[in-house]
Design an enzyme around this catalytic site. Structure first.
Site, mmCIF file in Angstrom:
data_model
loop_
_atom_site.group_PDB
_atom_site.id
_atom_site.type_symbol
_atom_site.label_atom_id
_atom_site.label_comp_id
_atom_site.label_asym_id
_atom_site.label_seq_id
_atom_site.Cartn_x
_atom_site.Cartn_y
_atom_site.Cartn_z
ATOM 1 N N SER A 9 -25.600 -24.626 36.268
ATOM 2 C CA SER A 9 -24.612 -24.829 37.343
ATOM 3 C C SER A 9 -23.224 -24.585 36.776
ATOM 4 O O SER A 9 -23.022 -24.687 35.557
ATOM 5 C CB SER A 9 -24.702 -26.273 37.838
ATOM 6 O OG SER A 9 -23.617 -26.570 38.693
ATOM 7 N N TYR B 248 -24.855 -35.570 36.865
ATOM 8 C CA TYR B 248 -25.247 -34.172 37.092
ATOM 9 C C TYR B 248 -24.614 -33.266 36.043
ATOM 10 O O TYR B 248 -25.305 -32.512 35.359
ATOM 11 C CB TYR B 248 -24.811 -33.761 38.499
ATOM 12 C CG TYR B 248 -25.206 -32.363 38.900
ATOM 13 C CD1 TYR B 248 -26.527 -32.045 39.201
ATOM 14 C CD2 TYR B 248 -24.254 -31.345 39.000
ATOM 15 C CE1 TYR B 248 -26.893 -30.766 39.593
ATOM 16 C CE2 TYR B 248 -24.610 -30.067 39.391
ATOM 17 C CZ TYR B 248 -25.928 -29.783 39.691
ATOM 18 O OH TYR B 248 -26.286 -28.509 40.073
HETATM 19 N N1 NAD Z 1 -27.151 -25.868 45.692
HETATM 20 C C1 NAD Z 1 -26.108 -25.618 44.931
HETATM 21 O O1 NAD Z 1 -24.972 -25.541 45.417
HETATM 22 C C2 NAD Z 1 -26.288 -25.416 43.447
HETATM 23 C C3 NAD Z 1 -25.202 -24.946 42.701
HETATM 24 C C4 NAD Z 1 -25.360 -24.714 41.329
HETATM 25 C C5 NAD Z 1 -26.585 -24.957 40.727
HETATM 26 N N2 NAD Z 1 -27.614 -25.443 41.475
HETATM 27 C C6 NAD Z 1 -28.872 -25.689 40.769
HETATM 28 O O2 NAD Z 1 -29.872 -24.895 41.357
HETATM 29 C C7 NAD Z 1 -31.134 -25.554 41.247
HETATM 30 C C8 NAD Z 1 -31.762 -25.656 42.633
HETATM 31 O O3 NAD Z 1 -30.867 -26.369 43.463
HETATM 32 P P1 NAD Z 1 -30.977 -26.346 45.053
HETATM 33 O O4 NAD Z 1 -29.673 -26.747 45.601
HETATM 34 O O5 NAD Z 1 -31.619 -25.089 45.482
HETATM 35 O O6 NAD Z 1 -31.941 -27.592 45.254
HETATM 36 P P2 NAD Z 1 -32.803 -28.057 46.511
HETATM 37 O O7 NAD Z 1 -32.643 -29.539 46.575
HETATM 38 O O8 NAD Z 1 -32.523 -27.262 47.725
HETATM 39 O O9 NAD Z 1 -34.287 -27.703 46.012
HETATM 40 C C9 NAD Z 1 -34.788 -28.266 44.838
HETATM 41 C C10 NAD Z 1 -36.283 -28.090 44.790
HETATM 42 O O10 NAD Z 1 -36.735 -28.722 43.582
HETATM 43 C C11 NAD Z 1 -37.853 -29.536 43.887
HETATM 44 N N3 NAD Z 1 -37.926 -30.652 42.937
HETATM 45 C C12 NAD Z 1 -37.117 -31.739 42.871
HETATM 46 N N4 NAD Z 1 -37.528 -32.557 41.895
HETATM 47 C C13 NAD Z 1 -38.605 -31.982 41.322
HETATM 48 C C14 NAD Z 1 -39.475 -32.350 40.268
HETATM 49 N N5 NAD Z 1 -39.330 -33.506 39.607
HETATM 50 N N6 NAD Z 1 -40.480 -31.510 39.939
HETATM 51 C C15 NAD Z 1 -40.655 -30.347 40.608
HETATM 52 N N7 NAD Z 1 -39.883 -29.953 41.625
HETATM 53 C C16 NAD Z 1 -38.863 -30.756 41.974
HETATM 54 C C17 NAD Z 1 -37.623 -30.023 45.318
HETATM 55 O O11 NAD Z 1 -38.829 -30.432 45.936
HETATM 56 C C18 NAD Z 1 -37.001 -28.785 45.953
HETATM 57 O O12 NAD Z 1 -37.978 -27.925 46.493
HETATM 58 C C19 NAD Z 1 -30.851 -26.933 40.627
HETATM 59 O O13 NAD Z 1 -31.118 -26.889 39.243
HETATM 60 C C20 NAD Z 1 -29.372 -27.116 40.887
HETATM 61 O O14 NAD Z 1 -28.758 -27.964 39.948
HETATM 62 C C21 NAD Z 1 -27.501 -25.665 42.822
#
Ligand code: NAD
Length: 345
Positions: free
Chosen positions: A219, A232
């Protein structure tokens, strides 16, 4: 016809327009001997362009229309490969799954939400398989590795994407929330690399020229601190430390280990879910002064990004293709933030 800015050279043709956006029409009506170097006079200024007639390169979709498959121009680097995407059922993970599948990879959709993973697998067809896994639990991760070994035998690409956000002030946050964030965002990357890294290393032994990849979806909060979001940001900073260390160790097994640091995915459920998304939460809590609608909250956040929008799945896919294609880089953290975070060292 395509026209791109040239380094210089002698013009073989010239055209004058009042503004650059008149150029396509002016070129279409001009009788130019192309390819060649074109001098374009815009008002007072003369610019040099390289112009050709080798055919229109297919324009890459861009902007909001570009879903993850838009990055498929580099698809060949993952074609025929076997990949696993943790947290693949929704959000960035689902975007990455779609991107990889449309680029010809076989993809394991690994998620705690087994139903969500199975439904995406059913939608995308036979080059996918769903696995229910808790990435924070070692037995569960080991079982996932065993399933992959028994199903496809080999594995080429691990995308460690599952992650959670538990925002909160350091003065108030429950230790349990801090620990959960650390377990899923940080410790899980160790478990994933330990168990799936063994499969990648085995693949290398059977095919010594074959390089494999572990890519951590980190991130922008892994590169700069995040206010009232320390659990985080700390877990993401730590993730980069693991990436660098594992990269050094796994070179001998032909495994590259890199991180991608996306900016905010405003179209994903984390931000845009109408009930629980961050936009609606920030609207309700008055976090954005003066904002009275979700759109105004969103505009406030988009304005923080030099490229004036959130990150798309296609942006992340392009970084994945780059890291897989690149033979001469490991241990890196690649920002994909629209310029919001720039590396300083
Ligand atoms: N959304 C953003 O703005 C953003 C920005 C930068 C980085 N990220 C990173 O991208 C990645 C995905 O984020 P997102 O926003 O798409 O998340 P999201 O919440 O939309 O989806 C996350 C997925 O991970 C699964 N999950 C959660 N805990 C789990 C576990 N213990 N074991 C297996 N699966 C698990 C959930 O069921 C879900 O399907 C993360 O690492 C997040 O930190 C997100």
């Amino acid at each position: 016809m395509f026209v791109t800015a040239a380094e210089g050279g002698t013009a073989t043709a010239s055209v004058a327009v009042e503004a650059l956006d008149e150029l396509p029409a002016a070129l279409a009506s001009a009788d130019l001997a192309l390819p060649g170097t074109l001098a374009v006079t815009v008002g007072e200024e003369t610019l040099a362009f390289t112009a050709g007639t080798v055919g229109d390169p297919a324009p890459l979709p861009h902007g909001k229309e570009a879903d993850a498959s838009a990055a498929a121009a580099r698809a060949r680097v993952v074609e025929g490969k076997v990949a696993v995407v943790t947290g693949g059922a929704q959000g960035f993970g689902a975007e990455i799954v779609r991107g990889l599948v449309s680029s010809g990879a076989f993809v394991y959709i690994a998620d705690l939400n087994g139903e969500g993973a199975a439904s995406l697998a059913a939608e995308l067809g036979p080059t996918t398989a769903a696995i229910t896994v808790n990435v924070a639990d070692e037995d569960s991760v080991a079982a996932m590795a065993a399933t992959i070994a028994a199903t496809t035998g080999g594995l080429d690409l691990v995308v460690s994407n599952a992650g959670i956000v538990r925002a909160g002030s350091v003065l108030e946050q429950e230790a349990a929330d801090f620990r959960l964030t650390t377990e899923i965002n940080y410790t899980a990357f160790f478990l994933i690399t330990k168990h799936l890294g063994r499969l990648l290393a085995a693949q290398r032994r059977t095919a010594p020229v074959w390089a494999t990849d572990i890519i951590q979806i980190n991130s922008k909060s892994g590169l700069v601190g995040s206010n009232k979001n320390g659990a985080y940001a700390g877990s993401k900073f730590g993730g980069i430390g693991l990436v660098q260390s594992f990269a050094l160790e796994l070179v001998e097994h032909g495994i590259k280990v890199n991180a991608i640091c996306p900016g905010n995915f405003y179209d994903g459920p984390l931000w845009s879910d109408p009930d629980r998304g961050l936009f609606v939460q920030y609207l309700r809590s008055g976090k954005v002064p003066g904002a009275t609608t979700v759109d105004e909250v969103r505009e406030f956040y988009e304005a923080k990004v030099p490229l004036r929008r959130g990150t798309y799945g296609s942006d992340v896919m392009r970084a994945i293709y780059y890291l897989v294609e690149q033979e001469y880089e490991t241990g890196q953290a690649v920002p994909v933030t629209g310029g919001q975070v720039m590396l300083s060292s």
